[in-house]
Design an enzyme around this catalytic site. Structure first.
Site, PDB file in Angstrom:
ATOM      1  N   THR A 135       0.851  -1.198   0.000  1.00 47.89           N
ATOM      2  CA  THR A 135       0.000   0.000   0.000  1.00 47.89           C
ATOM      3  C   THR A 135       0.878   1.236   0.000  1.00 47.89           C
ATOM      4  O   THR A 135       1.700   1.414   0.907  1.00 47.89           O
ATOM      5  CB  THR A 135      -0.881   0.029   1.255  1.00 47.89           C
ATOM      6  OG1 THR A 135      -1.632  -1.163   1.254  1.00 47.89           O
ATOM      7  CG2 THR A 135      -1.812   1.217   1.250  1.00 47.89           C
ATOM      8  N   PHE A 189      -6.163  -6.442  -1.518  1.00 51.88           N
ATOM      9  CA  PHE A 189      -7.277  -6.173  -0.598  1.00 51.88           C
ATOM     10  C   PHE A 189      -7.415  -7.327   0.395  1.00 51.88           C
ATOM     11  O   PHE A 189      -8.499  -7.606   0.878  1.00 51.88           O
ATOM     12  CB  PHE A 189      -8.569  -5.957  -1.387  1.00 51.88           C
ATOM     13  CG  PHE A 189      -8.492  -4.806  -2.360  1.00 51.88           C
ATOM     14  CD1 PHE A 189      -8.590  -3.496  -1.917  1.00 51.88           C
ATOM     15  CD2 PHE A 189      -8.288  -5.029  -3.711  1.00 51.88           C
ATOM     16  CE1 PHE A 189      -8.496  -2.425  -2.803  1.00 51.88           C
ATOM     17  CE2 PHE A 189      -8.191  -3.971  -4.603  1.00 51.88           C
ATOM     18  CZ  PHE A 189      -8.289  -2.661  -4.162  1.00 51.88           C
ATOM     19  N   LEU A 190      -6.302  -8.030   0.648  1.00 49.06           N
ATOM     20  CA  LEU A 190      -6.347  -9.189   1.540  1.00 49.06           C
ATOM     21  C   LEU A 190      -6.563  -8.736   2.974  1.00 49.06           C
ATOM     22  O   LEU A 190      -5.938  -7.788   3.429  1.00 49.06           O
ATOM     23  CB  LEU A 190      -5.024  -9.970   1.481  1.00 49.06           C
ATOM     24  CG  LEU A 190      -4.508 -10.420   0.113  1.00 49.06           C
ATOM     25  CD1 LEU A 190      -3.178 -11.151   0.274  1.00 49.06           C
ATOM     26  CD2 LEU A 190      -5.519 -11.296  -0.590  1.00 49.06           C
ATOM     27  N   GLY A 290     -17.397  -1.449  18.690  1.00 52.92           N
ATOM     28  CA  GLY A 290     -16.595  -2.084  19.731  1.00 52.92           C
ATOM     29  C   GLY A 290     -15.350  -1.301  20.042  1.00 52.92           C
ATOM     30  O   GLY A 290     -15.399  -0.083  20.264  1.00 52.92           O
ATOM     31  N   CYS A 297      -2.680  -2.121   9.001  1.00 54.39           N
ATOM     32  CA  CYS A 297      -3.128  -1.400   7.807  1.00 54.39           C
ATOM     33  C   CYS A 297      -3.931  -0.131   8.097  1.00 54.39           C
ATOM     34  O   CYS A 297      -3.491   0.964   7.750  1.00 54.39           O
ATOM     35  CB  CYS A 297      -3.944  -2.336   6.925  1.00 54.39           C
ATOM     36  SG  CYS A 297      -3.033  -3.814   6.522  1.00 54.39           S
TER      37      CYS A 297
END
Ligand code: UGA
Length: 499
Positions: A135, A189-190, A290, A297
């Site tokens: 990224t 996009f893992l 939460g 990331c």
């Protein structure tokens, strides 16, 4: 049917792939490509990691990865080396998956990418397609291209004995013949914990390309997956990745803000999220309130995106607010604990879940780090349990007799505890016997940071369950007086609401 039909001239026999940087992105990518039938060499300068891989052991936990590693090492489709230069020379397609950590100012540190680009420049022995997968901020692919051109022409001048003047601008010397290569951006996009699944069934494959040849090669590589492919320019592809991560972070902070309102007015954020998510324009994913987002990331990419926006004169205030809301999650959670226990010092607190999300042993930017640190500072006795992440946590917080204990089961973690905190929603916790838990505890208080448990069920088991965004309605709240189930007409609404 032959899956390679129609992809000539790019077949596994003719196209070797090197994946440079074998981390959470690189390894699933390399093994996924090998599983599709490509010959893949994974290269990383970390010799210890390579040794583990060659011994057949995955260096980190990721569901399905170990099986892929064993199978593809055995078939010879995957090999690993710490000799990055030889991997570059041996391959036609080079996927760059090295880390892009964060600098103090929020900007992405691209030094590892530059090192690889320079190395590629020294080893351009024929056409290569260099695919950026880490990224990165916009225009990094263009910088990779410029760096390779710059250093490869310098290399050629050294070899031919010409004076070697490095250019100070990124512009390329037009007089020297351009080395044969293309650059592409293929953002990943893992998701950790689902990386293997995501590799084989991506929602979309984004190819940022600058040449028809690059496009054809990448299409051939991914053809066996039969998934939607979006072809764009280089910078647009980079932006898609950044914008996607920032948007998902924004969705999480949004629901967390709604969660705080729910608590204040006596509503249930889980039902609000359900109602929101049934609108196809919003969608149900990434609306779990939460403890907020962690991991390697989102926090880092969000900072880098804000930095990129502001560097180019675009206001980053929307995303800064996303960040601010996220930072407050742990504080709010600890406030709940303090409200429940009053004094934390010398209390025994069980902690369920240490990884930043389930199905990974990754603890980077995990809420557990801040929570363990704060409670240890306040003098609590901590009993920690996680199905996979305890080894990594021990490197940060070593075991301390009577103060910090690593336990071998969720039950052991709540023995004699005054409260148990659920920080990561591992499946294992869904099936714990809550009655047994209540009996093991000194004070049966369960703080559910991920809304994993049904508070009613927990209460029936004898636990006081404090969750996130599930406010208790007072008798004057309108909502508590108007609960008439709609007719069960089989509609999505009826099914969702009365499940
Ligand atoms: C994220 C993206 O989802 C991937 O698409 C992307 O490829 C990856 O970053 C990356 O850039 O490499 P990841 O960080 O592995 O993947 O995990 P996510 O499943 O996105 O979760 C991130 C954080 O958000 C976790 O801490 C999770 O607990 C939190 N989260 C997620 C919530 O708090 N609520 C939600 O509803 C969803």
């Amino acid at each position: 049917m032959d899956i390679w039909e129609g992809i000539e001239p790019y077949t596994p026999e003719k196209l070797r792939i090197a994946v440079i940087g074998i981390g959470h992105v690189g390894l699933p990518t390399a093994l996924g490509l090998a599983e599709l039938g490509w010959d893949v060499v994974g290269a990383d300068e970390d010799a210890e990691k390579i040794r583990q891989l060659n011994e057949g052991r995955s260096p980190f936990f990721e569901p399905g990865l170990q099986t892929l590693l064993t199978r593809n090492l055995a078939s010879g489709k995957f090999s690993a080396t710490s000799d990055v230069a030889s991997a570059i020379q041996a391959a036609t397609v080079l996927f760059i998956c090295v880390g892009t950590p964060q600098r103090e100012d929020g900007e992405a540190d691209l030094s590892q990418i530059e090192v690889i680009a320079r190395l590629i420049a020294q080893h351009l022995n024929g056409y290569k397609l260099i695919v950026e997968k880490s990224t990165v901020p916009a225009v990094t692919s263009l910088w990779i291209k410029r760096t390779i051109m710059r250093f490869s022409s310098a290399q050629r001048r050294t070899e031919t004995g010409e004076p070697n003047q490095m250019m100070s601008s990124p512009e390329v010397n037009q007089e020297s013949p351009a080395p044969e290569f293309d650059v592409a951006s293929n953002p990943e996009f893992l998701q950790e914990g689902k990386a293997v699944e995501n590799f084989f069934r991506p929602d979309r494959i984004v190819l940022g390309v600058e040449s028809a040849r690059g496009q054809e090669i990448l299409k051939a590589i991914y053809k066996p997956l039969k998934r939607p492919i979006l072809v764009t320019g280089l910078t647009t592809a980079e932006l898609i990745k950044h914008a996607a991560n920032a948007f998902l972070s924004m969705k999480i902070s949004y629901i967390n803000m709604v969660s705080d309102i729910c608590e204040a007015v006596g509503a249930d954020v889980s039902m609000v999220a359900l109602g929101l998510g049934l609108d196809p324009r919003i969608g149900p994913d990434f609306l779990s309130a939460g403890l907020g987002f962690g991991g390697y990331c989102f926090p880092k990419d969000l900072k880098a995106f804000i930095h990129l926006a502001e560097k180019h004169g675009v206001q980053g205030s929307l995303l800064r607010e996303v960040e601010r809301i996220n930072h407050q999650r742990v504080e709010r959670f600890l406030e709940k604990l303090h409200k429940a226990l009053w004094i934390v010092q010398d209390k025994t607190i069980g902690i369920w879940g240490l990884s930043f999300k389930p199905n990974t042993d990754d603890i980077r930017e995990a809420p557990s780090l801040k929570i363990v640190e704060a409670l240890a500072r306040d003098g609590a006795r901590l009993r920690l349990y996680d199905p996979e992440a305890m080894q990594r946590m021990q490197q940060v917080f070593p075991e301390q007799p009577d103060k910090l204990t690593y336990c071998s089961s969720p039950y052991q973690a709540c023995e004699g505890a005054d409260a148990v905190l659920l920080l990561t929603e591992w499946d294992e916790f869904r099936t714990v016997d809550l009655q047994r838990v209540a009996k093991l505890m000194e004070l049966p208080i369960l703080l559910d940071g991920r809304n994993l448990f049904d508070p009613e069920e927990a209460r029936r088991a004898g636990l006081e369950c404090i969750s996130m965004g599930r406010g208790i309605a007072t008798p004057t709240d309108l909502e508590s007086t108007a609960v008439t189930p709609p007719p069960d007409d089989g509609s999505e609404y009826a099914k969702a609401a009365w499940r």
